[in-house]
Design a protein around this motif. Sequence first.
Motif, PDB file in Angstrom:
ATOM      1  N   ASP A   1       1.000  -1.164  -0.085  1.00 42.42           N
ATOM      2  CA  ASP A   1      -0.041  -0.101   0.094  1.00 42.42           C
ATOM      3  C   ASP A   1       0.979   1.332  -0.124  1.00 42.42           C
ATOM      4  OD1 ASP A   1      -1.503   2.021   0.647  1.00 42.42           O
ATOM      5  OD2 ASP A   1      -3.049   0.873   1.724  1.00 42.42           O
ATOM      6  N   ASN A   2       1.044   1.824  -1.179  1.00 39.66           N
ATOM      7  CA  ASN A   2       1.931   2.756  -1.416  1.00 39.66           C
ATOM      8  C   ASN A   2       1.509   4.142  -0.660  1.00 39.66           C
ATOM      9  OD1 ASN A   2       3.680   1.636  -2.838  1.00 39.66           O
ATOM     10  ND2 ASN A   2       2.973   2.117  -4.856  1.00 39.66           N
ATOM     11  N   ALA A   3       0.536   4.214  -0.469  1.00 36.75           N
ATOM     12  CA  ALA A   3      -0.283   5.631   0.371  1.00 36.75           C
ATOM     13  C   ALA A   3       0.260   5.456   2.024  1.00 36.75           C
ATOM     14  CB  ALA A   3      -1.703   5.450   0.283  1.00 36.75           C
ATOM     15  N   LYS A   4       0.401   4.211   2.389  1.00 39.15           N
ATOM     16  CA  LYS A   4       0.779   3.840   3.643  1.00 39.15           C
ATOM     17  C   LYS A   4       2.302   3.455   3.976  1.00 39.15           C
ATOM     18  CE  LYS A   4      -3.837   2.557   5.114  1.00 39.15           C
ATOM     19  NZ  LYS A   4      -4.772   1.420   5.680  1.00 39.15           N
ATOM     20  N   ASN A   5       3.023   3.284   2.798  1.00 41.87           N
ATOM     21  CA  ASN A   5       4.321   2.938   2.863  1.00 41.87           C
ATOM     22  C   ASN A   5       4.548   1.775   3.549  1.00 41.87           C
ATOM     23  OD1 ASN A   5       5.141   5.233   1.493  1.00 41.87           O
ATOM     24  ND2 ASN A   5       5.879   6.097   3.068  1.00 41.87           N
ATOM     25  N   THR A   6       3.359   0.693   3.258  1.00 42.25           N
ATOM     26  CA  THR A   6       3.697  -0.562   4.001  1.00 42.25           C
ATOM     27  C   THR A   6       3.813  -1.725   2.857  1.00 42.25           C
ATOM     28  OG1 THR A   6       1.253  -0.838   4.092  1.00 42.25           O
ATOM     29  CG2 THR A   6       2.425   0.024   6.058  1.00 42.25           C
ATOM     30  N   VAL A   7       4.165  -2.779   3.185  1.00 39.82           N
ATOM     31  CA  VAL A   7       4.220  -4.111   2.573  1.00 39.82           C
ATOM     32  C   VAL A   7       3.856  -5.159   3.332  1.00 39.82           C
ATOM     33  CG1 VAL A   7       6.810  -4.347   2.716  1.00 39.82           C
ATOM     34  CG2 VAL A   7       5.551  -5.588   0.770  1.00 39.82           C
ATOM     35  N   ASP A   8       2.880  -6.146   2.925  1.00 37.55           N
ATOM     36  CA  ASP A   8       2.449  -7.149   3.668  1.00 37.55           C
ATOM     37  C   ASP A   8       2.927  -8.537   3.022  1.00 37.55           C
ATOM     38  OD1 ASP A   8      -0.652  -5.832   4.708  1.00 37.55           O
ATOM     39  OD2 ASP A   8       1.359  -5.284   5.569  1.00 37.55           O
ATOM     40  N   LEU A   9       3.125  -9.647   3.880  1.00 34.95           N
ATOM     41  CA  LEU A   9       3.362 -10.728   3.416  1.00 34.95           C
ATOM     42  C   LEU A   9       2.357 -11.765   3.980  1.00 34.95           C
ATOM     43  CD1 LEU A   9       5.053 -12.676   1.584  1.00 34.95           C
ATOM     44  CD2 LEU A   9       6.572 -13.145   3.686  1.00 34.95           C
ATOM     45  N   GLN A  10       1.206 -12.124   3.329  1.00 35.73           N
ATOM     46  CA  GLN A  10       0.277 -13.097   4.009  1.00 35.73           C
ATOM     47  C   GLN A  10       0.907 -14.602   3.721  1.00 35.73           C
ATOM     48  OE1 GLN A  10      -2.986 -12.575   5.291  1.00 35.73           O
ATOM     49  NE2 GLN A  10      -2.775 -15.050   5.889  1.00 35.73           N
ATOM     50  N   MET A  11       0.987 -15.136   4.930  1.00 37.54           N
ATOM     51  CA  MET A  11       1.582 -16.476   4.638  1.00 37.54           C
ATOM     52  C   MET A  11       0.706 -17.637   5.086  1.00 37.54           C
ATOM     53  SD  MET A  11       5.294 -15.748   6.081  1.00 37.54           S
ATOM     54  CE  MET A  11       4.812 -15.661   7.969  1.00 37.54           C
ATOM     55  N   ASN A  12      -0.027 -18.404   4.076  1.00 39.48           N
ATOM     56  CA  ASN A  12      -0.939 -19.541   4.426  1.00 39.48           C
ATOM     57  C   ASN A  12      -0.259 -21.044   4.513  1.00 39.48           C
ATOM     58  OD1 ASN A  12      -2.947 -17.391   4.758  1.00 39.48           O
ATOM     59  ND2 ASN A  12      -3.340 -17.661   2.479  1.00 39.48           N
ATOM     60  N   SER A  13      -1.009 -21.731   4.867  1.00 39.57           N
ATOM     61  CA  SER A  13      -0.392 -23.305   4.906  1.00 39.57           C
ATOM     62  C   SER A  13       1.148 -23.311   5.294  1.00 39.57           C
ATOM     63  CB  SER A  13      -0.668 -23.735   3.398  1.00 39.57           C
ATOM     64  OG  SER A  13      -2.158 -23.383   2.946  1.00 39.57           O
ATOM     65  N   LEU A  14       1.283 -22.773   6.345  1.00 33.76           N
ATOM     66  CA  LEU A  14       2.629 -22.966   6.871  1.00 33.76           C
ATOM     67  C   LEU A  14       3.273 -24.293   7.352  1.00 33.76           C
ATOM     68  CD1 LEU A  14       2.301 -19.313   8.751  1.00 33.76           C
ATOM     69  CD2 LEU A  14       4.076 -20.007   7.356  1.00 33.76           C
ATOM     70  N   LYS A  15       4.352 -24.409   6.997  1.00 38.35           N
ATOM     71  CA  LYS A  15       5.075 -25.412   7.385  1.00 38.35           C
ATOM     72  C   LYS A  15       6.236 -25.287   8.246  1.00 38.35           C
ATOM     73  CE  LYS A  15       4.439 -26.900   2.281  1.00 38.35           C
ATOM     74  NZ  LYS A  15       5.086 -27.182   1.081  1.00 38.35           N
ATOM     75  N   PRO A  16       6.601 -26.492   8.937  1.00 35.89           N
ATOM     76  CA  PRO A  16       7.844 -26.078   9.921  1.00 35.89           C
ATOM     77  C   PRO A  16       8.806 -25.618   9.140  1.00 35.89           C
ATOM     78  CG  PRO A  16       6.604 -28.120  10.442  1.00 35.89           C
ATOM     79  CD  PRO A  16       5.990 -27.686   9.151  1.00 35.89           C
ATOM     80  N   GLU A  17       9.206 -26.049   8.043  1.00 38.73           N
ATOM     81  CA  GLU A  17      10.382 -25.212   7.192  1.00 38.73           C
ATOM     82  C   GLU A  17      10.274 -23.833   6.906  1.00 38.73           C
ATOM     83  OE1 GLU A  17       8.370 -28.129   6.458  1.00 38.73           O
ATOM     84  OE2 GLU A  17       8.336 -28.251   4.207  1.00 38.73           O
ATOM     85  N   ASP A  18       9.136 -23.321   7.280  1.00 35.54           N
ATOM     86  CA  ASP A  18       9.120 -21.815   6.932  1.00 35.54           C
ATOM     87  C   ASP A  18       9.478 -21.071   8.339  1.00 35.54           C
ATOM     88  OD1 ASP A  18       5.742 -22.430   5.547  1.00 35.54           O
ATOM     89  OD2 ASP A  18       7.772 -21.696   4.513  1.00 35.54           O
ATOM     90  N   THR A  19       9.971 -21.795   9.181  1.00 33.36           N
ATOM     91  CA  THR A  19      10.537 -21.139  10.508  1.00 33.36           C
ATOM     92  C   THR A  19      11.588 -20.516  10.285  1.00 33.36           C
ATOM     93  OG1 THR A  19       9.223 -22.821  12.009  1.00 33.36           O
ATOM     94  CG2 THR A  19      11.274 -21.650  12.792  1.00 33.36           C
ATOM     95  N   ALA A  20      11.766 -19.112  10.672  1.00 30.05           N
ATOM     96  CA  ALA A  20      12.710 -18.372  10.383  1.00 30.05           C
ATOM     97  C   ALA A  20      12.549 -16.992  10.879  1.00 30.05           C
ATOM     98  CB  ALA A  20      13.216 -18.182   8.919  1.00 30.05           C
ATOM     99  N   VAL A  21      13.611 -16.108  10.700  1.00 29.79           N
ATOM    100  CA  VAL A  21      13.633 -14.489  10.998  1.00 29.79           C
ATOM    101  C   VAL A  21      13.202 -14.005   9.608  1.00 29.79           C
ATOM    102  CG1 VAL A  21      14.514 -12.535  11.749  1.00 29.79           C
ATOM    103  CG2 VAL A  21      15.046 -14.717  13.013  1.00 29.79           C
ATOM    104  N   TYR A  22      12.287 -13.238   9.578  1.00 28.45           N
ATOM    105  CA  TYR A  22      11.911 -12.741   8.407  1.00 28.45           C
ATOM    106  C   TYR A  22      12.210 -11.373   8.391  1.00 28.45           C
ATOM    107  CZ  TYR A  22       9.215 -17.050   6.735  1.00 28.45           C
ATOM    108  OH  TYR A  22       8.882 -18.114   6.455  1.00 28.45           O
ATOM    109  N   TYR A  23      12.830 -10.870   7.261  1.00 31.19           N
ATOM    110  CA  TYR A  23      13.260  -9.548   7.142  1.00 31.19           C
ATOM    111  C   TYR A  23      12.680  -8.973   5.858  1.00 31.19           C
ATOM    112  CZ  TYR A  23      17.196 -11.170   9.974  1.00 31.19           C
ATOM    113  OH  TYR A  23      17.974 -11.517  11.287  1.00 31.19           O
ATOM    114  N   CYS A  24      12.329  -7.480   6.284  1.00 31.00           N
ATOM    115  CA  CYS A  24      11.993  -6.810   5.105  1.00 31.00           C
ATOM    116  C   CYS A  24      12.924  -5.920   4.617  1.00 31.00           C
ATOM    117  CB  CYS A  24      10.606  -5.857   5.838  1.00 31.00           C
ATOM    118  SG  CYS A  24      10.259  -4.356   4.520  1.00 31.00           S
ATOM    119  N   ALA A  25      12.918  -5.547   3.277  1.00 31.93           N
ATOM    120  CA  ALA A  25      13.996  -5.006   2.344  1.00 31.93           C
ATOM    121  C   ALA A  25      13.508  -4.058   1.437  1.00 31.93           C
ATOM    122  CB  ALA A  25      15.043  -5.994   1.920  1.00 31.93           C
ATOM    123  N   ALA A  26      14.143  -2.902   1.207  1.00 31.98           N
ATOM    124  CA  ALA A  26      13.827  -1.816   0.251  1.00 31.98           C
ATOM    125  C   ALA A  26      14.863  -1.328  -0.449  1.00 31.98           C
ATOM    126  CB  ALA A  26      12.701  -0.781   0.869  1.00 31.98           C
TER     127      ALA A  26
END
Length: 127
Positions: A72-97
């Motif tokens: 949403d550029n008006a709000k300067n935000t980026v989202d990541l919707q994560m569904n059907s999560l698996k144990p291998e998705d376990t991590a520290v998640y970083y946003c970058a620009a």
Amino acid sequence: QVQLVESGGGLVQAGGSLRLSCEASGSFGNYVMGWFRQVPGKEREFVAAISWGGGKIEYVDSVKGRFTISRDNAKNTVDLQMNSLKPEDTAVYYCAADGLKPMMIYGMRDERTYRYWGQGTQVTVSS
């Protein structure tokens, strides 16, 4: 200078969902925004990225069909919707620009594209 702050991480059971959000502040321009993740002892991995207008989106193969990146550029935000999560998705998640120029050189999946990084948010998926 650009500051990025992630939120939305947590603990979830396998098959569940989480929504990560990243808010940018400062001198924010027409930036590409991406999500990366890292597990201790491993290199940081590209997850997803989206161009300024949203017309170009890329995902790592392991999350295709399960994760959705949006902004949403008006709000300067980026989202990541994560569904059907698996144990291998376990991590520290970083946003970058960063801007269009480094993306044109390195591509959306390369860490070298991104000058600005958030502090990270932990995602833990239990089996």
